[in-house]
Motif scaffolding. Structure first.
Motif, PDB file in Angstrom:
ATOM      1  N   GLU A 272       0.820  -1.207   0.000  1.00 16.14           N
ATOM      2  CA  GLU A 272       0.000   0.000   0.000  1.00 16.14           C
ATOM      3  C   GLU A 272       0.858   1.264   0.000  1.00 16.14           C
ATOM      4  N   LEU A 273       1.935   1.262   0.767  1.00 18.94           N
ATOM      5  CA  LEU A 273       2.784   2.450   0.825  1.00 18.94           C
ATOM      6  C   LEU A 273       3.496   2.686  -0.502  1.00 18.94           C
ATOM      7  N   ILE A 274       3.873   1.608  -1.175  1.00 19.02           N
ATOM      8  CA  ILE A 274       4.475   1.769  -2.497  1.00 19.02           C
ATOM      9  C   ILE A 274       3.430   2.278  -3.488  1.00 19.02           C
ATOM     10  N   SER A 275       2.210   1.732  -3.419  1.00 15.37           N
ATOM     11  CA  SER A 275       1.123   2.226  -4.283  1.00 15.37           C
ATOM     12  C   SER A 275       0.830   3.686  -3.996  1.00 15.37           C
ATOM     13  N   LEU A 276       0.860   4.062  -2.717  1.00 18.77           N
ATOM     14  CA  LEU A 276       0.654   5.464  -2.347  1.00 18.77           C
ATOM     15  C   LEU A 276       1.718   6.345  -2.985  1.00 18.77           C
ATOM     16  N   SER A 277       2.965   5.923  -2.915  1.00 19.66           N
ATOM     17  CA  SER A 277       4.047   6.709  -3.506  1.00 19.66           C
ATOM     18  C   SER A 277       3.854   6.870  -5.008  1.00 19.66           C
ATOM     19  N   GLN A 278       3.495   5.787  -5.682  1.00 19.43           N
ATOM     20  CA  GLN A 278       3.284   5.864  -7.122  1.00 19.43           C
ATOM     21  C   GLN A 278       2.139   6.812  -7.468  1.00 19.43           C
ATOM     22  N   ASN A 279       1.017   6.666  -6.774  1.00 24.70           N
ATOM     23  CA  ASN A 279      -0.161   7.492  -7.093  1.00 24.70           C
ATOM     24  C   ASN A 279       0.069   8.967  -6.781  1.00 24.70           C
ATOM     25  N   ILE A 280       0.802   9.245  -5.705  1.00 20.78           N
ATOM     26  CA  ILE A 280       1.105  10.647  -5.403  1.00 20.78           C
ATOM     27  C   ILE A 280       1.985  11.250  -6.490  1.00 20.78           C
ATOM     28  N   LEU A 281       2.942  10.478  -6.965  1.00 23.22           N
ATOM     29  CA  LEU A 281       3.787  10.973  -8.053  1.00 23.22           C
ATOM     30  C   LEU A 281       2.952  11.262  -9.298  1.00 23.22           C
ATOM     31  N   TYR A 282       1.990  10.393  -9.583  1.00 29.82           N
ATOM     32  CA  TYR A 282       1.144  10.600 -10.751  1.00 29.82           C
ATOM     33  C   TYR A 282       0.265  11.849 -10.589  1.00 29.82           C
ATOM     34  N   LEU A 283      -0.288  12.038  -9.393  1.00 25.01           N
ATOM     35  CA  LEU A 283      -1.188  13.174  -9.166  1.00 25.01           C
ATOM     36  C   LEU A 283      -0.432  14.489  -9.021  1.00 25.01           C
ATOM     37  N   SER A 284       0.832  14.422  -8.646  1.00 26.55           N
ATOM     38  CA  SER A 284       1.577  15.661  -8.425  1.00 26.55           C
ATOM     39  C   SER A 284       1.790  16.443  -9.716  1.00 26.55           C
ATOM     40  N   VAL A 285       1.840  15.741 -10.844  1.00 26.97           N
ATOM     41  CA  VAL A 285       2.065  16.432 -12.120  1.00 26.97           C
ATOM     42  C   VAL A 285       0.889  17.338 -12.484  1.00 26.97           C
ATOM     43  N   PRO A 286      -0.363  16.828 -12.561  1.00 25.49           N
ATOM     44  CA  PRO A 286      -1.477  17.746 -12.852  1.00 25.49           C
ATOM     45  C   PRO A 286      -1.676  18.793 -11.770  1.00 25.49           C
ATOM     46  N   ALA A 287      -1.360  18.436 -10.504  1.00 22.82           N
ATOM     47  CA  ALA A 287      -1.492  19.417  -9.432  1.00 22.82           C
ATOM     48  C   ALA A 287      -0.506  20.569  -9.612  1.00 22.82           C
ATOM     49  N   LEU A 288       0.739  20.249  -9.988  1.00 24.44           N
ATOM     50  CA  LEU A 288       1.747  21.287 -10.228  1.00 24.44           C
ATOM     51  C   LEU A 288       1.384  22.149 -11.445  1.00 24.44           C
ATOM     52  N   ILE A 289       0.901  21.494 -12.501  1.00 22.19           N
ATOM     53  CA  ILE A 289       0.510  22.249 -13.699  1.00 22.19           C
ATOM     54  C   ILE A 289      -0.615  23.212 -13.378  1.00 22.19           C
ATOM     55  N   THR A 290      -1.605  22.736 -12.622  1.00 22.37           N
ATOM     56  CA  THR A 290      -2.744  23.586 -12.271  1.00 22.37           C
ATOM     57  C   THR A 290      -2.305  24.758 -11.405  1.00 22.37           C
ATOM     58  N   ALA A 291      -1.510  24.485 -10.379  1.00 26.58           N
ATOM     59  CA  ALA A 291      -1.050  25.558  -9.500  1.00 26.58           C
ATOM     60  C   ALA A 291      -0.197  26.562 -10.258  1.00 26.58           C
ATOM     61  N   GLY A 292       0.682  26.073 -11.122  1.00 25.30           N
ATOM     62  CA  GLY A 292       1.527  26.979 -11.899  1.00 25.30           C
ATOM     63  C   GLY A 292       0.731  27.810 -12.885  1.00 25.30           C
ATOM     64  N   PHE A 293      -0.271  27.202 -13.512  1.00 19.02           N
ATOM     65  CA  PHE A 293      -1.102  27.933 -14.477  1.00 19.02           C
ATOM     66  C   PHE A 293      -1.861  29.054 -13.798  1.00 19.02           C
ATOM     67  N   VAL A 294      -2.489  28.748 -12.661  1.00 21.28           N
ATOM     68  CA  VAL A 294      -3.269  29.771 -11.951  1.00 21.28           C
ATOM     69  C   VAL A 294      -2.355  30.877 -11.453  1.00 21.28           C
ATOM     70  N   THR A 295      -1.199  30.518 -10.915  1.00 20.38           N
ATOM     71  CA  THR A 295      -0.275  31.535 -10.412  1.00 20.38           C
ATOM     72  C   THR A 295       0.222  32.450 -11.531  1.00 20.38           C
ATOM     73  N   THR A 296       0.482  31.869 -12.694  1.00 21.96           N
ATOM     74  CA  THR A 296       1.061  32.645 -13.799  1.00 21.96           C
ATOM     75  C   THR A 296       0.031  33.473 -14.548  1.00 21.96           C
ATOM     76  N   TYR A 297      -1.119  32.878 -14.825  1.00 21.24           N
ATOM     77  CA  TYR A 297      -2.064  33.528 -15.738  1.00 21.24           C
ATOM     78  C   TYR A 297      -3.298  34.104 -15.064  1.00 21.24           C
ATOM     79  N   LEU A 298      -3.650  33.607 -13.860  1.00 17.85           N
ATOM     80  CA  LEU A 298      -4.875  34.090 -13.230  1.00 17.85           C
ATOM     81  C   LEU A 298      -4.613  35.039 -12.081  1.00 17.85           C
ATOM     82  N   GLY A 299      -3.425  34.971 -11.479  1.00 14.63           N
ATOM     83  CA  GLY A 299      -3.126  35.847 -10.355  1.00 14.63           C
ATOM     84  C   GLY A 299      -3.232  37.315 -10.724  1.00 14.63           C
ATOM     85  N   GLY A 300      -3.965  38.070  -9.910  1.00 14.25           N
ATOM     86  CA  GLY A 300      -4.130  39.501 -10.157  1.00 14.25           C
ATOM     87  C   GLY A 300      -5.161  39.840 -11.207  1.00 14.25           C
TER      88      GLY A 300
END
Length: 358
Positions: A272-300
């Motif tokens: 389970e802990l290995i599966s958790l690590s894999q899934n977090i790595l997979y989800l971190s990519v769209p999460a980073l893209i979303t956070a970066g997009f909002v910070t760059t283009y929507l902020g202000g």
């Protein structure tokens, strides 16, 4: 459920006027861990039974809904703040740091788990030797080759204890002690019913699914060991030699189930802990893209227009925040299950930690 162990007490010694129905209630137990613990189906599903990805999606939807609902009340303040301040940019730039930190910790967890599997040749040989010794001992008890599949392995031990229970009931059928027959009858009926439920739950299950561990947790072998010891001691003057041997064999079969369950539980935790690590790595990519997009283009800035009567600014920021929290929510869902299982299996053997069985 408490963290403090309790002493198991023979209630008949406390109250000599206790009737047979009270004794039977003490001997028999419910067939599932949920029923014995008095937990609701909803809580059990959220914490244990439900798919971790589905639970994560439900938590993200809850966050999204709260932000949309709350945004409708504070939209005017939020719109002014979005145009004049950097709140949106600050929030999502912070989320980027959180995501990166979370991924780093996840990689650390994976390295710790993997390092446990590494070691010098001597250690690996000792692990192999201990495993084969246990399998040989299990073969002696069951009289057949030990299955390689974890669910089949547990199932074989459960079926063996079930067979011994039936033999025990037959061995006291002609006993002149009515209390012995009643207690053994109630105990064996409860054991057989519990074994049937756990065995059916294990049949055909593959390792990696929670169902295997769930069935093992449902079979409360420790309490059954205690009942065997209690019955053997309370009726030692009337128990025949044959019945005493059967009690010992049944106790041995149940005692073998304990370390087998703990070993498979440990393997499941690592899985389970290995599966958790894999899934977090997979989800971190769209999460980073979303956070970066909002910070760059929507902020202000502020989006115009509405959809279903809700301003687009609220839709976008709420959805973006929910997406950026996915790695953390996934961590919550996995750790909730692992921590609950660990807490409910702190003791090995006939130790009772829950109020429901004291």
């Amino acid at each position: 459920m408490t963290d403090e162990p309790s002493d198991t007490i023979d209630t008949r010694e406390e109250d000599p006027n206790l009737d047979q129905s009270d004794i039977d209630d003490d001997i028999g137990t419910a067939n599932t861990m949920r029923e014995r613990g008095g937990e609701t189906r909803i809580k059990t599903w959220l914490v244990l039974d439900g798919s971790r990805l589905l639970v994560t999606a439900m938590l993200a939807s809850l966050i999204f809904g709260v932000f949309v609902f709350g945004g409708m009340f504070y939209y005017q303040y939020y719109l002014t703040d979005a145009l004049t301040a950097d709140t949106v940019e600050t929030v999502f730039s912070t989320m980027i740091s959180v995501i990166v930190t979370g991924v780093t910790l996840t990689l650390t967890i994976s390295q710790i788990i993997i390092s446990q599997e590494n070691g010098p040749l001597g250690d690996q040989r000792e692990r192999m030797s201990n495993t084969m010794d246990f399998r040989e001992y299990t073969k002696e008890i069951t009289g057949s080759p030990t299955p390689a599949d974890p669910s089949a392995f547990l199932r074989a031990l459960i079926l063996e204890s079930k067979d011994y229970a039936k033999t025990l009931r037959e061995s006291v059928a002609d006993s002149g002690d009515e209390d012995l027959r009643a207690e053994v009858g109630e105990f064996t009926s409860s054991l057989v019913e519990n074994a049937d439920a756990a065995e059916q739950k294990l049949e055909g299950r593959k390792f990696g699914s929670y169902t295997v561990v769930s069935a093992a947790l449902d079979y409360n072998y420790g309490y059954k060991i205690f009942q065997i010891e209690r019955i053997a001691d309370d009726h030692k003057d009337v128990i025949s030699e044959e019945t005493e041997i059967i009690l010992d064999d049944l106790k041995t079969a149940l005692s073998m189930f304990g370390p087998a369950r703990e070993h498979i539980k440990t393997l499941y935790f690592e899985w389970e802990l290995i599966s958790l690590s894999q899934n977090i790595l997979y989800l971190s990519v769209p999460a980073l893209i979303t956070a970066g997009f909002v910070t760059t283009y929507l902020g202000g800035s502020a989006l115009s227009g509405t959809v279903l009567g809700v301003p687009n600014l609220i839709w976008v920021t709420s959805a973006a925040f929910a997406i950026t929290t996915l790695p953390f929510l996934l961590l919550i869902s996995y750790i909730a299950r692992i921590a609950t299982i660990a807490k409910r299996t702190l003791a090995i053997g006939p130790f009772i930690l829950r109020d429901s069985q004291r």
